[in-house]
Design a protein around this motif. Structure first.
Motif, PDB file in Angstrom:
ATOM      1  N   TYR A 104     -39.143  -1.136 -12.299  1.00 40.51           N
ATOM      2  CA  TYR A 104     -39.278  -2.797 -12.244  1.00 40.51           C
ATOM      3  C   TYR A 104     -39.673  -2.024 -10.055  1.00 40.51           C
ATOM      4  O   TYR A 104     -39.630  -1.113 -10.109  1.00 40.51           O
ATOM      5  CB  TYR A 104     -37.742  -2.968 -11.491  1.00 40.51           C
TER       6      TYR A 104
ATOM      7  N   THR B 190     -43.145  -6.122 -12.317  1.00 43.43           N
ATOM      8  CA  THR B 190     -42.471  -4.807 -13.706  1.00 43.43           C
ATOM      9  C   THR B 190     -43.350  -5.133 -14.708  1.00 43.43           C
ATOM     10  O   THR B 190     -44.249  -4.945 -14.463  1.00 43.43           O
ATOM     11  CB  THR B 190     -41.933  -6.168 -14.217  1.00 43.43           C
TER      12      THR B 190
ATOM     13  N   ILE C 170     -29.520  -0.442 -14.854  1.00 43.70           N
ATOM     14  CA  ILE C 170     -30.671  -0.045 -14.032  1.00 43.70           C
ATOM     15  C   ILE C 170     -30.186   0.508 -12.750  1.00 43.70           C
ATOM     16  O   ILE C 170     -29.409   0.503 -11.653  1.00 43.70           O
ATOM     17  CB  ILE C 170     -30.670  -1.959 -13.226  1.00 43.70           C
TER      18      ILE C 170
ATOM     19  N   SER D  23     -33.669   1.344 -17.438  1.00 51.28           N
ATOM     20  CA  SER D  23     -34.925   0.340 -17.046  1.00 51.28           C
ATOM     21  C   SER D  23     -34.541   0.415 -15.491  1.00 51.28           C
ATOM     22  O   SER D  23     -33.406   0.611 -14.875  1.00 51.28           O
ATOM     23  CB  SER D  23     -34.392  -1.233 -16.590  1.00 51.28           C
TER      24      SER D  23
ATOM     25  N   TYR E 141     -31.800  -6.492  -7.970  1.00 54.38           N
ATOM     26  CA  TYR E 141     -32.319  -5.969  -9.003  1.00 54.38           C
ATOM     27  C   TYR E 141     -31.243  -5.870 -10.313  1.00 54.38           C
ATOM     28  O   TYR E 141     -30.986  -5.364 -11.232  1.00 54.38           O
ATOM     29  CB  TYR E 141     -33.416  -4.875  -9.402  1.00 54.38           C
TER      30      TYR E 141
ATOM     31  N   VAL F  69     -29.142  -3.808  -9.115  1.00 51.16           N
ATOM     32  CA  VAL F  69     -28.701  -2.595  -9.994  1.00 51.16           C
ATOM     33  C   VAL F  69     -27.274  -1.495  -9.987  1.00 51.16           C
ATOM     34  O   VAL F  69     -26.440  -2.033  -8.850  1.00 51.16           O
ATOM     35  CB  VAL F  69     -29.070  -0.948  -8.484  1.00 51.16           C
TER      36      VAL F  69
END
Ligand code: WT7
Length: 692
Positions: free
Chosen positions: A135, A146, A345, A371, A394, A396
């Motif tokens: 990302y 992305t 993530i 990711s 995102y 995370v």
């Protein structure tokens, strides 16, 4: 509490024999920890239950095997990677003892593989083709992109084909001077795919530093972009590269191609200075190449990359990492230290210009099929809430950063943190310097809502990956301690005679035997490699760091013991700054020391002696600082310049830095014995000039 009891119980059932590992004695005993209950922060039961390493006992079991049978331990792990051909009879070979001949480290020698293949092709084959690999978050909020694993593979292959086309071959160096665009990991992977050796230079280094690195490793091609925006500032990277290439050509090293990515959000093509015969626009050529590219299979011990880092003397050192061991080590440390799971993530705020970005932005995460978020901008732009905005955006789950960032965000209102949810977070990480307990607590309590373990990872450019680090589900934490060694790492503390000391102690941090991620040499200077790292304490790798171990066996890093300063997690040699200062025509001598700095950890404090008859002035101060910015980069600019008509020296002419450090930190009642100075009066004089 129940957590607490659970841990003590699991310690009581440690496998017998674990007590043979001296620094773990205290932990095995359990009661040592019990008595410290208030200092310990335990992972929740839920966290531990799902963790790869759920308890100290499990850690010990694995650690013990990794030390007693390194070949078995690491070859089991390595077997899960793709090898075109398996390594030879011996999993590893090492000599870390200068008294027994040249230092030599090899892992998986004879094994044939490719790290790019393992990062991309393997994951695509495993069905992760449509999973997001990267990302990208641009400098401006709302600008993002992305790449899935398959898209990343295609992009990498196109660049790899181009590089092959212009004649870049296995073993050739490629210098990369790019900011945090997708093109940076793409370039690293494309080099790895064709066996070329990337040398990424942090895009904050000056033209002179870049030139120095180009002259050292003589690349065929330099890859850059025209400009980048960081916060509200535009930095013209291509101009810096132009200047560097001019300078290196003066030293006889000319580069055929400067591949330049047009970073449109920062600067248009039309306003970029251009040299037709040398410069090529990335967007003009790369998309025309096929999206598949055969892999160049390389030996495990073939070099993967060169990364320059500062030492205590002279010019930067080209740290050489090879392929197989580095691959296995970065992937494994990533998995365990962050308790990585496929649903995570991951975001590491480091720049790929440093080792953290190599091992834990590019290779470690991709080898695990993760990711990962990469961020082009500045963490406080447009406001100090940006990081948590990105975390929420995102979702995370693992957030890895540096203490300097934590401290700088701590200074702003907590409201910048609390206005975001941050609910997705489950593991936090810290790297670059010791994290002070108050920053640790702010990070833990506020950012992580007191539920995310913090992996305070101690390691170095040279070590390739984590060396001393918490395993988040296993250890109760102590704020500010990097806890225990990673699997396979025999961390020892030695005294000034090089004798290992045990139990509660403090001294020099060394490592007793090799680990797969260790650097193999310094580019073009194996002798300096041996002298710097293996001669100070024969039989050991010497880290350059001081360390103490408490009665529970926890490790506490205390900072560099050599002439290296750690500014915001960036390593800067005092000698480099001094040489930049004395290159100023009006500076006769300079002595640089580190001082405590509230945000940066350490700041740079420079004492300067001027050429006879030159008066000190504000203008001169600025121009001295400018010299450092020009020769090294803005991040190495001294925070304070202190005019020193004379420097404290011994009768044999050696500068007494101990005294300078005390003056710099204004600990004037701790100056110690000054009677051995050639001229004791200079100390008084310096103190009088402290605020000039
Ligand atoms: C030096 C290595 C390794 C990535 C970033 C820096 C210091 C690094 C920690 C930590 C205490 C740390 C050491 C080391 N350091 N991480 N968690 N706790 N100190 O890499 O530029 O090679 O610098 O950074 O002093 O020697 P580097």
């Amino acid at each position: 509490t129940t957590n607490h009891l659970r841990h003590v119980e699991s310690m009581a059932t440690m496998p017998s024999g674990a007590g043979n590992i001296p620094h773990l004695n205290a932990i095995v005993l359990g009661e040592a920890l019990a008595s410290e209950e208030n200092d310990l922060i335990f992972p929740s039961d839920d966290f531990s239950r799902q963790a790869h390493v759920p308890s100290p006992r499990k850690y010990l079991e694995m650690y013990k095997r990794s030390i007693e049978d390194p070949a078995g331990f690491w070859s089991d792990i390595a077997s899960s990677f793709y090898w075109k051909q398996k390594w030879g009879q011996q999993v590893y070979l090492e000599n870390l003892d200068v008294r027994k001949g040249n230092i030599r480290i090899e892992w998986f020698k004879g094994g044939i593989t490719n790290i790019c293949y393992n990062c991309l092709d393997s994951n695509v084959e495993a069905g992760l083709g449509d999973k997001i690999a990267l990302y990208w978050e641009g400098n401006e909020p709302g600008v993002d992109a992305t790449l899935t694993y398959i898209q990343l593979l295609h992009n990498v292959c196109q660049l790899a084909n181009y590089l092959k086309d212009i004649g870049v071959k296995k073993g050739d160096a490629v210098v990369v001077y790019l900011p945090m665009l997708m093109e940076l990991p793409i370039t690293m992977l494309a080099c790895a795919r064709i066996g070329a050796v990337h040398s990424v230079v942090f895009a904050g280094f000056s033209a002179e530093s870049l030139a120095q690195r180009i002259v050292d490793c003589k690349p065929k091609v330099v890859i850059t972009c025209n400009a980048v925006k960081r916060g509200s500032k535009v930095i013209h990277l291509k101009d810096i590269v132009d200047a560097a290439l001019f300078e290196s050509s003066q030293s006889g090293v000319s580069v055929d191609v400067c591949l330049t990515y047009e970073n449109q959000s920062a600067m248009k093509k039309e306003s970029t200075k251009w040299q037709e015969e040398r410069d090529v626009w990335w967007q003009d050529v790369i998309p025309k190449y096929p999206t598949t590219c055969a892999v160049e299979w390389v030996d495990a011990e073939d070099p993967l990359f060169l990364l320059y880092t500062s030492g205590s003397t002279g010019k930067p050192k080209g740290v050489v990492h090879t392929t197989g061991g580095y691959m296995v080590y970065t992937a494994t440390t990533f998995k365990y230290a962050f308790d990585y799971k496929p649903s995570d993530i991951y975001w590491c705020t480091a720049d790929c210009g440093w080792i953290t970005g190599h091992s834990y932005v590019t290779y470690g995460p991709l080898l695990n099929g993760a990711s990962a978020v990469i961020f082009e901008g500045a963490p406080n732009y447009p406001n100090p809430g940006r990081c948590w905005d990105i975390v929420d955006k995102y979702q995370v789950t693992i957030f890895y950063t540096a203490p300097t960032l934590v401290r700088s965000l701590m200074r702003d209102s907590d409201e910048y943190v609390t206005r975001y949810s941050r609910k997705s977070l489950r593991v936090l990480g810290s790297v670059g310097e010791p994290i002070n307990p108050s920053a640790w607590r702010w990070f833990f309590n506020l950012v992580g809502d007191s539920k995310c373990p913090i992996s305070d990872t101690w390691w170095q450019t040279e070590t390739g990956g984590f060396m001393i680090t918490p395993l988040p589900g296993a250890w109760p934490q102590k704020p500010g301690s990097a806890t225990f060694p990673f699997f396979g790492v025999q961390a020892v503390i030695v005294d000034e005679k090089g004798v290992e000391i045990e139990g509660e102690c403090s001294g020099y941090l060394c490592v007793k035997s090799s680990w797969p991620g260790a650097f193999r040499t310094l580019y073009g200077d194996h002798e300096r490699y041996e002298t710097t790292y293996f001669k100070p304490f024969p039989g050991y790798y010497f880290s350059g760091d001081g360390c103490s171990r408490d009665k529970d066996g926890y490790h506490w890093l205390t900072g560099r013991v050599d002439d290296v300063i750690n500014v915001s997690g960036h390593r800067i040699g005092t000698a480099e700054v001094e040489s930049a200062l004395v290159s100023h025509p009006q500076c006769a001598e300079a002595a640089v020391v580190g001082v405590e700095h509230e945000v940066k950890g350490q700041g740079i404090y420079a004492f300067v002696t001027l050429v006879e008859g030159v008066p000190y002035s504000e203008e001169l101060r600025k121009s001295l600082i400018l010299n450092v910015r020009k020769q090294i980069g803005a991040f190495a600019a001294p925070d304070k310049v202190h005019w020193a008509p004379g420097l404290p020296k011994t009768r044999s002419g050696k500068i007494m830095r101990r005294i300078l450090r005390k003056i710099a930190s204004r600990q004037l009642d701790e100056l110690g014995d000054t009677s051995t100075l050639a001229d004791p009066n200079v100390v008084e004089q310096l103190i009088a000039l402290a605020d000039v």
